[in-house]
Design a protein around this motif. Structure first.
Motif, short mmCIF file in Angstrom:
data_model
loop_
_atom_site.label_atom_id
_atom_site.label_comp_id
_atom_site.label_asym_id
_atom_site.label_seq_id
_atom_site.Cartn_x
_atom_site.Cartn_y
_atom_site.Cartn_z
N CYS A 1 2.02 -39.31 24.19
CA CYS A 1 1.53 -40.07 24.71
C CYS A 1 0.39 -41.25 25.34
O CYS A 1 -0.48 -41.59 25.61
N GLU A 2 -1.07 -41.09 23.15
CA GLU A 2 -1.27 -42.03 22.58
C GLU A 2 -0.32 -43.15 23.05
O GLU A 2 -1.20 -44.44 23.28
N VAL A 3 0.99 -42.88 22.71
CA VAL A 3 1.54 -44.24 22.64
C VAL A 3 1.35 -44.85 23.87
O VAL A 3 1.06 -46.01 24.32
N GLU A 4 2.19 -43.70 25.04
CA GLU A 4 1.90 -44.93 26.37
C GLU A 4 0.74 -45.50 26.57
O GLU A 4 0.71 -45.97 27.53
N SER A 5 -0.32 -44.45 26.15
CA SER A 5 -1.64 -44.79 27.13
C SER A 5 -2.18 -46.44 26.62
O SER A 5 -2.81 -47.16 27.35
N ARG A 6 -1.80 -46.70 25.33
CA ARG A 6 -2.08 -47.38 24.48
C ARG A 6 -0.84 -49.19 25.01
O ARG A 6 -1.16 -49.64 25.33
N TYR A 7 -0.23 -48.85 25.20
CA TYR A 7 0.93 -49.75 25.81
C TYR A 7 0.79 -49.99 27.48
O TYR A 7 0.97 -50.64 28.55
N PHE A 8 0.51 -48.61 28.02
CA PHE A 8 0.20 -48.96 29.85
C PHE A 8 -1.37 -50.27 29.51
O PHE A 8 -1.31 -51.29 30.42
N CYS A 9 -1.90 -50.02 28.52
CA CYS A 9 -3.79 -50.98 28.45
C CYS A 9 -2.61 -52.10 28.75
O CYS A 9 -3.15 -53.37 28.65
N ARG A 10 -1.90 -52.50 27.39
CA ARG A 10 -1.11 -53.77 27.07
C ARG A 10 -0.34 -54.10 28.76
O ARG A 10 -0.42 -54.93 28.46
N ALA A 11 0.45 -52.89 29.39
CA ALA A 11 0.95 -53.93 30.22
C ALA A 11 -0.16 -53.89 31.28
O ALA A 11 -0.07 -55.39 32.22
N GLU A 12 -1.24 -53.69 31.21
CA GLU A 12 -2.35 -54.29 32.37
C GLU A 12 -2.90 -55.63 31.40
O GLU A 12 -3.34 -56.84 32.48
N GLU A 13 -3.44 -55.92 30.66
CA GLU A 13 -3.39 -57.12 30.33
C GLU A 13 -2.63 -57.82 30.20
O GLU A 13 -2.96 -59.34 30.64
N GLU A 14 -1.15 -57.41 30.40
CA GLU A 14 0.17 -58.87 30.42
C GLU A 14 -0.16 -58.25 32.08
O GLU A 14 1.09 -59.70 32.72
N GLY A 15 -0.68 -58.03 32.89
CA GLY A 15 0.09 -58.26 34.33
C GLY A 15 1.21 -57.28 35.02
O GLY A 15 2.20 -57.47 36.00
N MET A 16 1.43 -55.99 33.34
CA MET A 16 2.86 -55.55 34.20
C MET A 16 2.59 -54.39 34.37
O MET A 16 3.52 -53.41 35.01
N GLU A 17 2.04 -53.82 35.03
CA GLU A 17 0.81 -52.23 34.95
C GLU A 17 1.88 -51.72 35.89
O GLU A 17 2.63 -50.54 35.73
#
Length: 136
Positions: A9-25
């Protein structure tokens, strides 16, 4: 991507932050830490309708599924779930799907199947995206 090697779940929360940075959230359900109980992290995520549930009520024609398979083959993209991909492309378009697959490749997320794909208010989303890698 997680220092303790077990907190998906920590990995997912980090990936979600990356998705926000890339506009893919928009393509992912948000996973967020809400606290700890006896030292263990607790996360939350919105409840989605899983693709298997939707598939049984919203059938697709063979032509729709075949169109997606042909599209994926033409782009040299893995067709991880033709039904869900068809909905994603219908909702967002081919260019956005191409951007999503590039983003998934950049994170090395490849464990996408009917148990990891769903819909939030009818919109296709990826539910479980931390991937699975136990060194096997």
């Amino acid at each position: 991507d997680e220092p303790d090697g077990w907190d998906y779940c920590e990995v997912e929360s980090r990936y979600f932050c990356r998705a926000e940075e890339e506009g893919m959230e928009f393509a992912f359900l948000k996973t967020e830490l809400i606290g700890h109980v006896h030292g263990h992290p607790i996360y939350k995520q919105p409840k989605a309708e899983m693709v298997a549930e939707r598939e049984s009520f919203h059938k697709k024609s063979w032509e729709e599924v075949d169109r997606v398979a042909d599209y994926c083959a033409s782009k040299h993209t893995r067709c991880f779930h033709a039904y869900w991909i068809a909905d994603f492309i219908d909702f967002y378009g081919e260019e956005v799907f191409d951007a999503l697959t590039d983003f998934l490749d950049s994170l090395a997320v490849h464990d996408l199947h009917e148990g990891n794909l769903g819909y939030l208010h009818g919109v296709p989303v990826i539910v479980d995206y931390s991937d699975y890698n136990e060194g096997f």
